[in-house]
Design a protein around this motif. Structure first.
Motif, PDB file in Angstrom:
ATOM      1  N   ASP A  85       0.837  -1.210   0.000  1.00  0.00           N
ATOM      2  CA  ASP A  85       0.000   0.000   0.000  1.00  0.00           C
ATOM      3  C   ASP A  85       0.872   1.261   0.000  1.00  0.00           C
ATOM      4  O   ASP A  85       0.583   2.234  -0.721  1.00  0.00           O
ATOM      5  CB  ASP A  85      -0.923  -0.003   1.211  1.00  0.00           C
ATOM      6  N   ARG A  86       1.921   1.237   0.837  1.00  0.00           N
ATOM      7  CA  ARG A  86       2.832   2.376   0.850  1.00  0.00           C
ATOM      8  C   ARG A  86       3.502   2.569  -0.501  1.00  0.00           C
ATOM      9  O   ARG A  86       3.678   3.696  -0.960  1.00  0.00           O
ATOM     10  CB  ARG A  86       3.903   2.178   1.923  1.00  0.00           C
ATOM     11  N   MET A  87       3.840   1.452  -1.150  1.00  0.00           N
ATOM     12  CA  MET A  87       4.482   1.550  -2.457  1.00  0.00           C
ATOM     13  C   MET A  87       3.521   2.123  -3.490  1.00  0.00           C
ATOM     14  O   MET A  87       3.913   2.943  -4.334  1.00  0.00           O
ATOM     15  CB  MET A  87       4.984   0.166  -2.881  1.00  0.00           C
ATOM     16  N   ASP A  88       2.238   1.726  -3.410  1.00  0.00           N
ATOM     17  CA  ASP A  88       1.244   2.313  -4.315  1.00  0.00           C
ATOM     18  C   ASP A  88       1.131   3.819  -4.096  1.00  0.00           C
ATOM     19  O   ASP A  88       1.076   4.605  -5.057  1.00  0.00           O
ATOM     20  CB  ASP A  88      -0.117   1.643  -4.109  1.00  0.00           C
ATOM     21  N   ARG A  89       1.105   4.221  -2.813  1.00  0.00           N
ATOM     22  CA  ARG A  89       1.010   5.652  -2.523  1.00  0.00           C
ATOM     23  C   ARG A  89       2.265   6.392  -2.982  1.00  0.00           C
ATOM     24  O   ARG A  89       2.176   7.500  -3.547  1.00  0.00           O
ATOM     25  CB  ARG A  89       0.802   5.877  -1.020  1.00  0.00           C
ATOM     26  N   GLU A  90       3.433   5.782  -2.739  1.00  0.00           N
ATOM     27  CA  GLU A  90       4.678   6.427  -3.157  1.00  0.00           C
ATOM     28  C   GLU A  90       4.764   6.517  -4.677  1.00  0.00           C
ATOM     29  O   GLU A  90       5.226   7.528  -5.224  1.00  0.00           O
ATOM     30  CB  GLU A  90       5.888   5.650  -2.618  1.00  0.00           C
ATOM     31  N   MET A  91       4.301   5.475  -5.374  1.00  0.00           N
ATOM     32  CA  MET A  91       4.314   5.512  -6.832  1.00  0.00           C
ATOM     33  C   MET A  91       3.385   6.596  -7.348  1.00  0.00           C
ATOM     34  O   MET A  91       3.716   7.342  -8.284  1.00  0.00           O
ATOM     35  CB  MET A  91       3.918   4.148  -7.394  1.00  0.00           C
ATOM     36  N   SER A  92       2.204   6.711  -6.730  1.00  0.00           N
ATOM     37  CA  SER A  92       1.275   7.770  -7.143  1.00  0.00           C
ATOM     38  C   SER A  92       1.876   9.147  -6.877  1.00  0.00           C
ATOM     39  O   SER A  92       1.799  10.058  -7.723  1.00  0.00           O
ATOM     40  CB  SER A  92      -0.050   7.611  -6.397  1.00  0.00           C
ATOM     41  N   ALA A  93       2.488   9.297  -5.683  1.00  0.00           N
ATOM     42  CA  ALA A  93       3.105  10.590  -5.353  1.00  0.00           C
ATOM     43  C   ALA A  93       4.277  10.892  -6.285  1.00  0.00           C
ATOM     44  O   ALA A  93       4.460  12.038  -6.724  1.00  0.00           O
ATOM     45  CB  ALA A  93       3.573  10.595  -3.902  1.00  0.00           C
ATOM     46  N   LEU A  94       5.079   9.846  -6.603  1.00  0.00           N
ATOM     47  CA  LEU A  94       6.217  10.057  -7.497  1.00  0.00           C
ATOM     48  C   LEU A  94       5.746  10.407  -8.903  1.00  0.00           C
ATOM     49  O   LEU A  94       6.335  11.272  -9.580  1.00  0.00           O
ATOM     50  CB  LEU A  94       7.092   8.802  -7.521  1.00  0.00           C
ATOM     51  N   ILE A 164      10.294   4.676 -11.191  1.00  0.00           N
ATOM     52  CA  ILE A 164       8.939   4.121 -11.313  1.00  0.00           C
ATOM     53  C   ILE A 164       9.003   2.710 -11.893  1.00  0.00           C
ATOM     54  O   ILE A 164       8.295   1.796 -11.431  1.00  0.00           O
ATOM     55  CB  ILE A 164       8.071   5.054 -12.179  1.00  0.00           C
ATOM     56  N   ASN A 165       9.849   2.511 -12.897  1.00  0.00           N
ATOM     57  CA  ASN A 165      10.003   1.166 -13.465  1.00  0.00           C
ATOM     58  C   ASN A 165      10.555   0.187 -12.425  1.00  0.00           C
ATOM     59  O   ASN A 165      10.110  -0.969 -12.341  1.00  0.00           O
ATOM     60  CB  ASN A 165      10.928   1.219 -14.677  1.00  0.00           C
ATOM     61  N   LYS A 166      11.521   0.649 -11.639  1.00  0.00           N
ATOM     62  CA  LYS A 166      12.087  -0.216 -10.600  1.00  0.00           C
ATOM     63  C   LYS A 166      11.048  -0.522  -9.528  1.00  0.00           C
ATOM     64  O   LYS A 166      10.963  -1.653  -9.018  1.00  0.00           O
ATOM     65  CB  LYS A 166      13.305   0.462  -9.979  1.00  0.00           C
ATOM     66  N   LEU A 167      10.228   0.469  -9.186  1.00  0.00           N
ATOM     67  CA  LEU A 167       9.156   0.231  -8.216  1.00  0.00           C
ATOM     68  C   LEU A 167       8.136  -0.753  -8.750  1.00  0.00           C
ATOM     69  O   LEU A 167       7.558  -1.529  -7.981  1.00  0.00           O
ATOM     70  CB  LEU A 167       8.478   1.559  -7.860  1.00  0.00           C
ATOM     71  N   GLU A 168       7.894  -0.710 -10.051  1.00  0.00           N
ATOM     72  CA  GLU A 168       6.972  -1.684 -10.644  1.00  0.00           C
ATOM     73  C   GLU A 168       7.509  -3.109 -10.469  1.00  0.00           C
ATOM     74  O   GLU A 168       6.741  -4.033 -10.168  1.00  0.00           O
ATOM     75  CB  GLU A 168       6.779  -1.376 -12.131  1.00  0.00           C
ATOM     76  N   LEU A 239      11.271   8.356  -1.589  1.00  0.00           N
ATOM     77  CA  LEU A 239      11.004   9.576  -0.827  1.00  0.00           C
ATOM     78  C   LEU A 239      12.088  10.619  -1.081  1.00  0.00           C
ATOM     79  O   LEU A 239      11.786  11.809  -1.292  1.00  0.00           O
ATOM     80  CB  LEU A 239      10.921   9.243   0.662  1.00  0.00           C
ATOM     81  N   ARG A 240      13.349  10.166  -1.064  1.00  0.00           N
ATOM     82  CA  ARG A 240      14.438  11.115  -1.345  1.00  0.00           C
ATOM     83  C   ARG A 240      14.342  11.661  -2.767  1.00  0.00           C
ATOM     84  O   ARG A 240      14.602  12.851  -2.995  1.00  0.00           O
ATOM     85  CB  ARG A 240      15.786  10.419  -1.134  1.00  0.00           C
ATOM     86  N   LEU A 241      13.946  10.795  -3.718  1.00  0.00           N
ATOM     87  CA  LEU A 241      13.820  11.256  -5.098  1.00  0.00           C
ATOM     88  C   LEU A 241      12.697  12.272  -5.237  1.00  0.00           C
ATOM     89  O   LEU A 241      12.831  13.278  -5.939  1.00  0.00           O
ATOM     90  CB  LEU A 241      13.577  10.057  -6.021  1.00  0.00           C
ATOM     91  N   ARG A 242      11.573  12.034  -4.542  1.00  0.00           N
ATOM     92  CA  ARG A 242      10.472  12.998  -4.585  1.00  0.00           C
ATOM     93  C   ARG A 242      10.905  14.338  -4.000  1.00  0.00           C
ATOM     94  O   ARG A 242      10.579  15.400  -4.531  1.00  0.00           O
ATOM     95  CB  ARG A 242       9.265  12.458  -3.825  1.00  0.00           C
ATOM     96  N   GLU A 243      11.642  14.267  -2.894  1.00  0.00           N
ATOM     97  CA  GLU A 243      12.137  15.506  -2.295  1.00  0.00           C
ATOM     98  C   GLU A 243      13.110  16.217  -3.236  1.00  0.00           C
ATOM     99  O   GLU A 243      13.079  17.452  -3.361  1.00  0.00           O
ATOM    100  CB  GLU A 243      12.827  15.197  -0.968  1.00  0.00           C
ATOM    101  N   SER A 244      13.956  15.429  -3.920  1.00  0.00           N
ATOM    102  CA  SER A 244      14.898  16.049  -4.861  1.00  0.00           C
ATOM    103  C   SER A 244      14.167  16.677  -6.039  1.00  0.00           C
ATOM    104  O   SER A 244      14.572  17.737  -6.537  1.00  0.00           O
ATOM    105  CB  SER A 244      15.901  15.007  -5.361  1.00  0.00           C
ATOM    106  N   LEU A 245      13.061  16.053  -6.487  1.00  0.00           N
ATOM    107  CA  LEU A 245      12.264  16.646  -7.561  1.00  0.00           C
ATOM    108  C   LEU A 245      11.657  17.975  -7.114  1.00  0.00           C
ATOM    109  O   LEU A 245      11.685  18.968  -7.850  1.00  0.00           O
ATOM    110  CB  LEU A 245      11.154  15.675  -7.990  1.00  0.00           C
TER     111      LEU A 245
END
Length: 425
Positions: A85-94, A164-168, A239-245
């Motif tokens: 679930d966290r990964m789904d949320r992180e993927m959506s946020a990313l 995103i591909n790696k998260l998939e 999370l770090r990548l989202r913050e860097s974006l």
């Protein structure tokens, strides 16, 4: 064929001791058999009790082990489901951060276009106005900053796409592990509910065999921990990548905003300097034209004086020439003759001085006219440069952020912009 009749031989008569011995033997045999039967019944009873107790306790312990296993798998299932679930949320946020970065990247096309257009327009300046001034330098810096921001955002978007591909892939592994645990959990629950009264129990060919894919409990635990650690590491990296974006967008926006402000300041300063130089040239041109008018008037006056002096010289020379025809002794060098000769000399010197002054005035007038023409050309160049810079500054007004007003400003100040539903017009 005649049948043969046979007669059994009669047993011999036993004596009394033999009869007693036979009776005693039968008693001993019967006692032995009863003792053996008693021992067999007792040992059978004991065996039944022991086997029943052992079977019940084995079943109880194995049921407890199955319950513990079910509980452990449920805990891991809950952990993996939470990670999923966290990964789904992180993927959506990313993905949202990536979309925001792409929108920010698209918005950089406007500064690039405006900056390039400003440079092209300023290249149309003429003559001495085509200079490498501070405005030109800052425009080129702004172009470099915009290109640098664009490259940085493109790299961040590429990193986000790869993440995103790696998260998939990680999500697929988590889902696969979760499906295996769900299936294993269902099997263990079914086996927990299975007892000797169920209808689907049978003998198996080789129930004690070990499957080839079977691993130890420690290996299973290590694999679960590795899967969890892989998911947690990816989540932290995401999370770090989202913050860097987010930081990259803010940094690019701030850098471009700062450079835009500097460029606008230099453009306004250049316009001010050009206006000041134009005003100075206009004043110089006005004063030049005033001096030219005065000099032209003076030239006209000098010309009139020159003509008057020429006529006076003609009169004086005519007088001298005519008095030279006096007869006899009357042709004397009297005071009139001396005065007239002095007048002629003075008139000739005056005419010479007036001629020199007229030539000097004409040269000065020509110089003033040439300088006026140069000033007019330079003034025209400055007018064209001023118009170009003013037009460029007006073009750059599109880069100014729109300031919120009214309700939008209050929502931003109250940090409630995202909480209020957007109404489409």
């Amino acid at each position: 064929m005649q049948s043969v009749v046979t007669y059994e031989k009669p047993l011999p008569h036993l004596t009394l001791p033999d009869w007693d011995a036979r009776l005693y033997g039968l008693q001993v045999t019967a006692d032995t058999r009863r003792a053996d039967a008693f021992d067999l019944r007792y040992s059978s009873y004991q065996l039944r009790n022991e086997t029943k107790i052992k079977t019940d306790w084995d079943s109880y312990h194995n049921n407890n082990r199955l319950r513990a296993r079910v509980y452990e798998i449920e805990q891991w299932k809950s952990t993996l489901q939470e990670l999923l679930d966290r990964m789904d949320r992180e993927m959506s946020a990313l993905k949202e951060e990536k979309a925001s970065t792409e929108r920010e990247l698209e918005q950089l096309n406007m500064p690039l276009l405006v900056c390039s257009e400003c440079l092209s327009n300023r290249d149309g300046r003429m003559s001495s106005e085509l200079t490498y001034d501070l405005a030109d330098t800052e425009l080129k810096k702004e172009l470099c900053v915009t290109e640098s921001n664009k490259k940085m955002l493109i790299d961040r978007c590429q990193s986000a796409w790869e993440k995103i591909n790696k998260l998939e892939v990680v999500k697929f592994k988590l889902q696969l592990d979760l499906n295996d645990k769900n299936e294993s959990l269902q099997i263990d629950k079914d086996m927990l509910n299975l007892d000797k009264d169920c209808a689907n129990i049978t003998y198996k060919t080789d129930s004690l065999k070990t499957p080839k894919r079977m691993i130890t409990y420690d290996q299973w635990l290590q694999k679960c921990e590795a899967t969890k650690k892989m998911a947690v590491d990816e989540l932290q990296d995401t999370l770090r990548l989202r913050e860097s974006l987010f930081v990259a967008r803010g940094r690019a926006r701030n850098a471009l905003r700062a450079q835009t402000d500097v460029t606008n300041y230099m453009m306004r300063r250049r316009i001010y300097d050009t206006q000041r130089a134009r005003n100075e040239l206009q004043w110089q041109k006005m004063k030049m034209e005033e001096n030219m008018d005065k000099l032209a008037s003076e030239l006209k006056t000098i010309g009139e004086q020159f003509a008057d002096k020429v006529n006076a010289l003609k009169v004086a020379e005519t007088r001298l020439e005519t008095r030279g025809y006096r007869p006899g002794i009357e042709l004397a060098s009297d005071e009139a003759d001396i005065g007239m000769k002095e007048e002629v000399r003075n008139l000739r010197e005056t005419i010479r001085q007036l001629q020199e002054k007229q030539d000097c005035a004409k040269a000065t007038y020509n110089a003033l006219e040439a300088a006026s023409i140069k000033i007019a050309i330079d003034l025209n160049d400055k007018e064209q440069s001023l118009e170009t810079d003013t037009r460029a500054l007006e073009m750059r007004a599109a880069l100014e952020p729109k300031k919120p007003t009214g309700t939008d400003k209050n929502l931003i100040l109250a940090s409630m912009k995202d909480e209020v539903p957007k109404v489409e017009n």
